[in-house]
Scaffold this motif. Structure first.
Motif, PDB file in Angstrom:
ATOM      1  N   PHE A 115      42.256  24.870  30.129  1.00  0.00           N
ATOM      2  CA  PHE A 115      41.338  25.761  30.356  1.00  0.00           C
ATOM      3  C   PHE A 115      40.692  26.608  29.232  1.00  0.00           C
ATOM      4  N   LEU A 116      39.517  26.971  29.297  1.00  0.00           N
ATOM      5  CA  LEU A 116      38.872  27.751  28.004  1.00  0.00           C
ATOM      6  C   LEU A 116      38.442  28.905  29.010  1.00  0.00           C
ATOM      7  N   TRP A 117      38.703  29.990  28.416  1.00  0.00           N
ATOM      8  CA  TRP A 117      38.356  31.328  29.026  1.00  0.00           C
ATOM      9  C   TRP A 117      37.542  31.960  28.174  1.00  0.00           C
ATOM     10  N   VAL A 118      36.333  32.534  28.688  1.00  0.00           N
ATOM     11  CA  VAL A 118      35.632  33.096  27.801  1.00  0.00           C
ATOM     12  C   VAL A 118      34.666  34.521  28.500  1.00  0.00           C
ATOM     13  N   VAL A 119      34.809  35.385  27.721  1.00  0.00           N
ATOM     14  CA  VAL A 119      34.470  36.684  28.185  1.00  0.00           C
ATOM     15  C   VAL A 119      32.674  36.619  27.901  1.00  0.00           C
ATOM     16  N   GLN A 162      35.881  30.761  33.283  1.00  0.00           N
ATOM     17  CA  GLN A 162      37.044  29.790  33.139  1.00  0.00           C
ATOM     18  C   GLN A 162      36.563  28.462  33.443  1.00  0.00           C
ATOM     19  N   TYR A 163      36.615  27.596  32.184  1.00  0.00           N
ATOM     20  CA  TYR A 163      36.114  26.168  32.267  1.00  0.00           C
ATOM     21  C   TYR A 163      37.243  25.423  32.177  1.00  0.00           C
ATOM     22  N   ASP A 164      37.125  24.089  32.801  1.00  0.00           N
ATOM     23  CA  ASP A 164      37.926  22.909  32.746  1.00  0.00           C
ATOM     24  C   ASP A 164      37.667  22.048  31.185  1.00  0.00           C
ATOM     25  N   LEU A 165      38.567  22.056  30.279  1.00  0.00           N
ATOM     26  CA  LEU A 165      38.221  21.597  29.168  1.00  0.00           C
ATOM     27  C   LEU A 165      38.029  19.964  29.249  1.00  0.00           C
ATOM     28  N   LYS A 166      38.453  19.366  30.353  1.00  0.00           N
ATOM     29  CA  LYS A 166      38.541  17.955  30.471  1.00  0.00           C
ATOM     30  C   LYS A 166      37.326  17.604  30.847  1.00  0.00           C
ATOM     31  N   PHE A 224      41.935  44.419  32.835  1.00  0.00           N
ATOM     32  CA  PHE A 224      42.018  43.536  34.135  1.00  0.00           C
ATOM     33  C   PHE A 224      42.844  42.595  33.904  1.00  0.00           C
ATOM     34  N   ARG A 225      43.292  42.057  35.231  1.00  0.00           N
ATOM     35  CA  ARG A 225      44.223  40.868  35.115  1.00  0.00           C
ATOM     36  C   ARG A 225      43.353  39.826  36.046  1.00  0.00           C
ATOM     37  N   MET A 226      43.522  38.479  35.591  1.00  0.00           N
ATOM     38  CA  MET A 226      42.734  37.392  36.495  1.00  0.00           C
ATOM     39  C   MET A 226      43.804  36.233  36.747  1.00  0.00           C
ATOM     40  N   SER A 227      43.905  35.535  37.607  1.00  0.00           N
ATOM     41  CA  SER A 227      44.529  34.370  37.955  1.00  0.00           C
ATOM     42  C   SER A 227      43.841  33.300  37.620  1.00  0.00           C
ATOM     43  N   PRO A 228      44.576  32.031  37.165  1.00  0.00           N
ATOM     44  CA  PRO A 228      43.940  30.789  36.778  1.00  0.00           C
ATOM     45  C   PRO A 228      43.636  30.160  38.154  1.00  0.00           C
ATOM     46  N   ASP A 229      44.015  30.487  39.340  1.00  0.00           N
ATOM     47  CA  ASP A 229      43.951  29.733  40.602  1.00  0.00           C
ATOM     48  C   ASP A 229      43.067  29.995  41.554  1.00  0.00           C
ATOM     49  N   HIS A 230      42.045  31.257  41.193  1.00  0.00           N
ATOM     50  CA  HIS A 230      41.125  31.529  42.214  1.00  0.00           C
ATOM     51  C   HIS A 230      40.330  32.674  41.413  1.00  0.00           C
ATOM     52  N   ASP A 231      39.145  32.958  41.682  1.00  0.00           N
ATOM     53  CA  ASP A 231      38.283  33.755  41.019  1.00  0.00           C
ATOM     54  C   ASP A 231      38.564  35.284  41.496  1.00  0.00           C
ATOM     55  N   GLY A 232      37.925  36.284  40.618  1.00  0.00           N
ATOM     56  CA  GLY A 232      38.232  37.636  40.969  1.00  0.00           C
ATOM     57  C   GLY A 232      39.079  38.435  39.883  1.00  0.00           C
ATOM     58  N   VAL A 233      38.892  39.599  39.851  1.00  0.00           N
ATOM     59  CA  VAL A 233      39.545  40.243  38.817  1.00  0.00           C
ATOM     60  C   VAL A 233      40.368  41.613  39.618  1.00  0.00           C
ATOM     61  N   GLU A 234      41.744  41.727  39.011  1.00  0.00           N
ATOM     62  CA  GLU A 234      42.510  42.877  39.431  1.00  0.00           C
ATOM     63  C   GLU A 234      42.693  44.045  38.342  1.00  0.00           C
ATOM     64  N   PRO A 235      42.273  45.158  38.959  1.00  0.00           N
ATOM     65  CA  PRO A 235      42.685  46.232  37.822  1.00  0.00           C
ATOM     66  C   PRO A 235      44.202  46.286  37.555  1.00  0.00           C
ATOM     67  N   PHE A 236      44.362  46.366  36.278  1.00  0.00           N
ATOM     68  CA  PHE A 236      45.548  46.231  35.715  1.00  0.00           C
ATOM     69  C   PHE A 236      45.944  47.577  34.932  1.00  0.00           C
ATOM     70  N   MET A 237      45.142  48.389  34.331  1.00  0.00           N
ATOM     71  CA  MET A 237      45.410  49.531  33.844  1.00  0.00           C
ATOM     72  C   MET A 237      44.015  50.220  34.105  1.00  0.00           C
ATOM     73  N   PRO A 238      44.165  51.612  34.439  1.00  0.00           N
ATOM     74  CA  PRO A 238      42.877  52.421  34.785  1.00  0.00           C
ATOM     75  C   PRO A 238      42.175  52.814  33.762  1.00  0.00           C
TER      76      PRO A 238
END
Length: 432
Positions: free
Chosen positions: A198-202, A229-233, A273-287
């Motif tokens: 995977f390639l993760w890009v802000v 989140q990109y698939d490098l293959k 924010f925290r993110m899972s590699p298995d689905h979209d969306g962001v989770e607040p991790f630190m306020p």
């Protein structure tokens, strides 16, 4: 409005934010005679900085930042007095930093020039890095860089052209994603997950503004920040992890755990924010306001600790409990304003943004509990190539980073000057 620190370029209410480095809004540097009132946000920041000085007398980063504030509101004598006090810590912070435009009002003052001369005499240049490759696309305004050890390719972001460039072993560059493809906006921090490919890009998910044929930086209201989140293959976009519409601030850098989770900093709000590699969306991790001007971010090798760089220092975050503690350190050590930051063999390697120095790379050695900086090593400083070095990427036992991003030349329209006013972009290698 003024504020922030250098990693992305955004425009909010007419202010220029180079996402990891403090820039002053155009026309906001005033002499006291020109403007007697202090902007509310500046007054609030000054109050907080004075409170911090009571807790940590002589803290060089706090003194430096407070001096910026006084210079910005036209109190030149007080600004110089604070910088003099700051210099007594011998932390190497240099107010001559080209991006430190808050000091433009005092840069010709003999006391300021003498102070800078003393600091630079006591901190001679250290240049250990070597050139690796050159990018001929001078107006790329790159901010992030990542390395894929499987295909042996570098990926480089672009603030001005809103795309992603890939550089192969032959040092030839090509577009991995073209301008605006997949809804890309300005591209910032990035990381490669080589195990999962995977390639993760802000980036921000937005279209450029302006009339037909123009390429103008969209306004803050048009932007929705996230991590792509990109698939490098295949090169396919897998997910857009977007902040809710209307969210404050802007995402800046991203770090990955061995489990594949991603964490991203919001420089504008001090959130993570925290993110899972298995689905979209962001989770607040630190306020919000947990780490003011949160910027560089990295994870310990055991996946237990998250390190978040802020404007005044690095925060240690226990991932399981989310307990936050600023790293303790001697007064002579400044871990403030780190743009790119990387965990390496029990230490943190950081590129200090040009608010605080024209450009240097530091290594901070941690204790076994990873809550204290025991000593530092200055790896690179005053390299003649440097023009706003921002982030890097670890490749085995070396740090590769962009020496001269030139993002300080971005205009209020989000474009770069003509090519004849720019230089080739240089990526360098620094052995650790």
């Amino acid at each position: 409005m003024r504020l922030m620190h250098f990693t992305s370029l955004v425009f909010v209410s007419g202010a220029l934010f180079l996402g990891g480095c403090r820039l002053v809004a155009l026309g906001q540097i005033n002499d006291t005679a020109q403007k007697s009132s202090i902007p509310p946000e500046t007054e609030q920041e000054m109050t907080e900085l004075k409170r911090l000085l009571q807790k940590s007398p002589g803290d060089p980063a706090v003194l430096f930042t407070l001096a910026m504030d006084y210079a910005t509101i036209g109190e030149k004598a007080k600004a110089i007095e604070l910088l003099e006090e700051m210099s007594l810590a011998h932390a190497g912070l240099d107010p001559q930093a080209p991006a430190g435009r808050a000091f433009v009002s005092i840069q010709d003052d003999p006391r300021f020039r003498a102070l800078v001369a003393r600091i630079e005499k006591g901190n001679p240049p250290i240049v250990h890095s070597t050139k690796v490759f050159v990018l001929k696309e001078k107006d790329l305004a790159p901010e992030g860089i990542a390395y894929d050890p499987v295909d042996r390719k570098f990926y480089i972001s672009s603030v001005s052209k809103r795309k992603i460039v890939v550089v192969g072993e032959d040092s030839n560059a090509a577009d991995f994603k073209k301008s605006g493809q997949d809804g890309l906006g300005e591209t910032l921090g990035m990381k490669v997950d080589s195990k999962r490919r995977f390639l993760w890009v802000v980036s921000d998910s937005s279209a450029p503004g302006g009339a037909a044929g123009e390429n103008v930086m969209p306004t803050a209201a048009d932007k929705q920040y996230g991590v792509f989140q990109y698939d490098l293959k295949s090169g396919a976009l897998l997910y857009k992890h977007l902040l809710p519409a209307g969210s404050r601030g802007f995402l800046n850098d991203v770090a990955l755990t061995a489990r594949g989770e991603a964490f991203a900093t919001n420089t504008g709000t001090g959130e993570v924010f925290r993110m899972s590699p298995d689905h979209d969306g962001v989770e607040p991790f630190m306020p919000a306001d947990t780490v003011p001007q949160a910027n560089g971010i990295t994870v310990s090798s055991d996946d237990r600790v998250l390190f978040v760089a802020g404007s005044l220092g690095v925060a240690r975050v226990d991932i399981a409990s989310r307990r936050v503690k600023m790293l303790s350190k001697p007064r002579s050590i400044s871990d403030a304003g780190l743009d790119g930051m990387y965990f390496y063999k029990g230490s943190l390697v950081g590129i200090q943004n040009p608010d605080l120095h024209p450009g240097r790379v530091m290594r901070y050695y941690l204790n076994s509990a990873m809550d204290q900086i025991e000593r530092t090593e200055l790896l690179e400083s005053y390299n003649p190539l440097f023009e706003v070095p921002t982030t890097g990427t670890l490749v085995e036992n070396s740090l590769y980073f962009m020496a001269n991003t030139q993002v300080d030349k971005l205009t209020a329209r989000g474009s770069m000057p003509p090519a004849e006013k720019l230089t080739d972009l240089v990526v360098v290698k620094l052995n650790l």
